[in-house]
Scaffold this motif. Structure first.
Motif, mmCIF file in Angstrom:
data_model
loop_
_atom_site.group_PDB
_atom_site.id
_atom_site.type_symbol
_atom_site.label_atom_id
_atom_site.label_comp_id
_atom_site.label_asym_id
_atom_site.label_seq_id
_atom_site.Cartn_x
_atom_site.Cartn_y
_atom_site.Cartn_z
ATOM 1 N N UNK A 1 0.546 28.024 67.185
ATOM 2 C CA UNK A 1 1.256 29.243 68.113
ATOM 3 C C UNK A 1 1.599 28.388 69.237
ATOM 4 N N UNK A 2 1.049 27.364 69.936
ATOM 5 C CA UNK A 2 1.472 26.921 71.127
ATOM 6 C C UNK A 2 3.020 26.222 70.936
ATOM 7 N N UNK A 3 3.029 25.600 69.587
ATOM 8 C CA UNK A 3 4.232 24.887 69.421
ATOM 9 C C UNK A 3 5.280 25.903 69.220
ATOM 10 N N UNK A 4 5.385 26.937 68.736
ATOM 11 C CA UNK A 4 6.273 27.899 68.441
ATOM 12 C C UNK A 4 6.631 28.878 69.823
ATOM 13 N N UNK A 5 5.580 28.668 70.381
ATOM 14 C CA UNK A 5 5.940 29.716 71.710
ATOM 15 C C UNK A 5 6.253 28.681 73.222
ATOM 16 N N UNK A 6 6.372 27.362 73.016
ATOM 17 C CA UNK A 6 6.519 26.523 73.966
ATOM 18 C C UNK A 6 5.400 26.576 75.220
ATOM 19 N N UNK A 7 4.018 26.540 74.634
ATOM 20 C CA UNK A 7 2.995 26.379 75.376
ATOM 21 C C UNK A 7 2.665 24.886 75.484
ATOM 22 N N UNK A 8 2.113 24.322 76.414
ATOM 23 C CA UNK A 8 1.863 23.036 76.625
ATOM 24 C C UNK A 8 0.409 22.836 76.191
ATOM 25 N N UNK A 9 0.083 22.050 75.078
ATOM 26 C CA UNK A 9 -1.142 21.989 74.461
ATOM 27 C C UNK A 9 -1.889 20.647 74.422
ATOM 28 N N UNK A 10 -3.054 20.797 74.866
ATOM 29 C CA UNK A 10 -3.748 19.648 74.816
ATOM 30 C C UNK A 10 -5.257 19.552 74.065
ATOM 31 N N UNK B 1 2.701 27.901 79.881
ATOM 32 C CA UNK B 1 1.155 27.929 80.307
ATOM 33 C C UNK B 1 0.404 26.516 79.333
ATOM 34 N N UNK B 2 -0.295 25.978 80.094
ATOM 35 C CA UNK B 2 -1.263 24.910 79.774
ATOM 36 C C UNK B 2 -2.517 25.324 78.840
ATOM 37 N N UNK B 3 -2.846 24.893 77.926
ATOM 38 C CA UNK B 3 -4.099 25.171 77.139
ATOM 39 C C UNK B 3 -4.688 23.877 77.003
ATOM 40 N N UNK B 4 -6.051 23.847 77.051
ATOM 41 C CA UNK B 4 -6.850 22.767 76.655
ATOM 42 C C UNK B 4 -8.275 23.266 75.635
ATOM 43 N N UNK B 5 -7.768 23.034 74.218
ATOM 44 C CA UNK B 5 -8.429 23.319 73.175
ATOM 45 C C UNK B 5 -9.620 22.193 72.919
ATOM 46 N N UNK B 6 -11.088 22.713 72.917
ATOM 47 C CA UNK B 6 -12.101 21.874 72.886
ATOM 48 C C UNK B 6 -12.413 22.034 71.379
ATOM 49 N N UNK C 1 -4.275 37.160 79.440
ATOM 50 C CA UNK C 1 -3.971 35.790 79.017
ATOM 51 C C UNK C 1 -2.296 35.766 79.500
ATOM 52 N N UNK C 2 -1.551 36.746 79.782
ATOM 53 C CA UNK C 2 -0.290 36.529 80.324
ATOM 54 C C UNK C 2 -0.063 36.282 81.708
ATOM 55 N N UNK C 3 -1.580 36.468 82.472
ATOM 56 C CA UNK C 3 -1.688 36.179 83.645
ATOM 57 C C UNK C 3 -1.838 34.422 83.785
ATOM 58 N N UNK C 4 -2.213 33.807 82.962
ATOM 59 C CA UNK C 4 -2.785 32.697 82.811
ATOM 60 C C UNK C 4 -1.744 31.454 83.158
ATOM 61 N N UNK C 5 -1.876 30.475 83.857
ATOM 62 C CA UNK C 5 -1.044 29.276 83.886
ATOM 63 C C UNK C 5 -1.969 27.930 83.351
ATOM 64 N N UNK C 6 -2.897 28.136 83.259
ATOM 65 C CA UNK C 6 -3.794 27.272 82.293
ATOM 66 C C UNK C 6 -5.140 27.894 81.842
ATOM 67 N N UNK C 7 -5.317 27.313 80.619
ATOM 68 C CA UNK C 7 -6.548 27.975 79.677
ATOM 69 C C UNK C 7 -7.382 26.758 79.248
ATOM 70 N N UNK C 8 -8.769 26.804 79.378
ATOM 71 C CA UNK C 8 -9.558 26.008 78.571
ATOM 72 C C UNK C 8 -10.644 26.843 77.992
ATOM 73 N N UNK D 1 5.655 17.308 68.733
ATOM 74 C CA UNK D 1 4.498 16.586 68.745
ATOM 75 C C UNK D 1 3.502 17.024 67.882
ATOM 76 N N UNK D 2 2.943 16.332 67.045
ATOM 77 C CA UNK D 2 1.976 16.845 66.223
ATOM 78 C C UNK D 2 0.640 15.944 66.348
ATOM 79 N N UNK D 3 -0.213 16.647 67.067
ATOM 80 C CA UNK D 3 -1.731 15.511 67.418
ATOM 81 C C UNK D 3 -2.643 15.696 66.295
ATOM 82 N N UNK D 4 -2.260 15.961 64.852
ATOM 83 C CA UNK D 4 -3.371 16.150 64.106
ATOM 84 C C UNK D 4 -2.732 15.297 62.796
#
Length: 375
Positions: A329-338, A311-316, A287-294, A55-58
């Motif tokens: 980074x998220x794509x290569x480390x299987x982090x859920x990116x939004x 881990x879910x991340x929302x980048x604004x 950051x390793x303690x996170x289940x979600x980051x905004x 998935x490439x959102x750009x």
């Protein structure tokens, strides 16, 4: 009118420099090569690797993010280093484009080819390693693009043979902290802090860049593992926290209505983080303690390398500046990116569009975030 005069002066300078003796190192615009083209002696530390890009959102080229650059160390006899970003020049006065990055689209636009004045390089006996590249004073570029080059030297077992390390070093807290952690003494540094820095060494060791030069930011996955091994404590993983990472005292890309945002996020279970000047090991632990980051787009998100998969991340982003470096980074480390795109706000203290502040629609953003929490 000023642009025309400047262009004329640059053309005249090039014609003049073309007549200089070769010893001063003038390079023609065509004077670029790569280590592979020159068949320069290389030690392979990490092979290249291919990743899936599901998935490439750009709206940007995808292929570059699917391939890791291999980790290598090149050895040059009589090599030279120019400028604060560690431009590497062979003894034949040819720029090595694959290890001489700048924030431009192609090697022919490198500032080396706009240099008006040249002097002979300072001679250095022995072996010098080149770590300097672009962005040394920015946390993301330092963590993901400078430190991995030092790691290559250590991994290959050649760091002890190095007499000096060329680095754009400003003694910033994160620079000092990480070099100390990696066991690099300050006395070994050769500071390339000025544009006219120019050094020639008997032997030049040049670790490859952990990203594709003259392209969008991306990082080889071998660099992620090195950072985890170096800055994470063993068995330190208890994901459950939801963090909102504020820009703190940073200039630019701040959420201007953060005081309205925070109560809504805190009600949803988020805690606010400000990472200014925290040691990297402490940032990694958070950051390793996170289940979600905004967070708004910014260097603090380089710490995604320490997150657990899932881990879910929302980048604004502001609507005028979208950068996929943290998606990579998220794509290569299987982090859920939004990604979340919001209107920008101009201000007197920020002139560059990519640093414009951001104003959120609090109701819309809260709804967006709560949907992800409950998904």
């Amino acid at each position: 009118m000023k642009r025309k005069v400047k262009a004329l002066l640059i053309r005249q300078a090039r014609r003049l420099n073309n007549k200089l003796p070769k010893k001063y190192g003038y390079l023609h615009r065509e004077g670029t090569t790569t280590a592979d083209e020159k068949e320069i002696k290389a030690t392979v530390v990490y092979p290249g690797k291919t990743h899936s890009v599901s998935t490439f959102p750009f709206q940007m080229p995808v292929d570059i993010y699917a391939k890791d650059t291999p980790g290598k160390i090149y050895e040059l006899r009589g090599g030279k280093v120019w400028g604060n970003t560690g431009t590497v020049i062979t003894r034949e006065n040819v720029m090595m484009a694959d290890v001489s990055n700048e924030f431009v689209e192609q090697p022919s636009r490198h500032s080396l080819f706009r240099q008006w004045k040249w002097q002979q390089p300072a001679l250095h006996k022995g072996t010098v390693a080149v770590i300097a590249t672009t962005g040394a004073t920015v946390y993301y570029h330092w963590l993901l693009q400078h430190l991995p080059r030092i790691h290559l030297l250590q991994r290959a077992g050649v760091i002890e043979k190095v007499d000096g390390i060329v680095l754009n070093y400003a003694a910033l807290p994160f620079q000092t902290d990480t070099l100390r952690t990696m066991g690099i003494p300050a006395g070994k540094l050769i500071k390339s802090n000025t544009r006219d820095f120019y050094l020639e060494s008997e032997t030049l060791l040049v670790p490859s860049l952990p990203f594709h030069p003259f392209a969008f930011d991306n990082t080889a996955s071998w660099a992620f593992q090195f950072l985890k091994d170096t800055f994470l404590e063993k068995n330190e993983s208890s994901p459950g926290k939801m963090w909102y990472v504020s820009r703190g005292s940073s200039r630019g890309r701040c959420i201007v209505n953060e005081d309205e945002l925070l109560p809504a996020l805190q009600e949803a279970g988020f805690e606010k983080l400000e990472l200014d000047n925290l040691p990297v090991k402490e940032q990694a632990s958070l950051f390793i303690q996170a289940k979600m980051i905004v967070a708004p787009h910014g260097g603090a998100l380089a710490n995604l390398v320490f997150c657990n998969p899932g881990t879910r991340v929302v980048e604004i982003f502001n609507e005028k500046w979208i950068n996929p470096c943290f998606w990579d980074i998220a794509n290569k480390l299987n982090i859920e990116y939004h990604p979340y795109v919001a209107p920008f706000v101009e201000s007197d203290h920020v002139k560059d569009i990519k640093h414009y502040d951001i104003k959120l629609d609090i109701a819309d953003f809260t709804t967006f975030t709560k949907k992800l929490i409950s998904a």
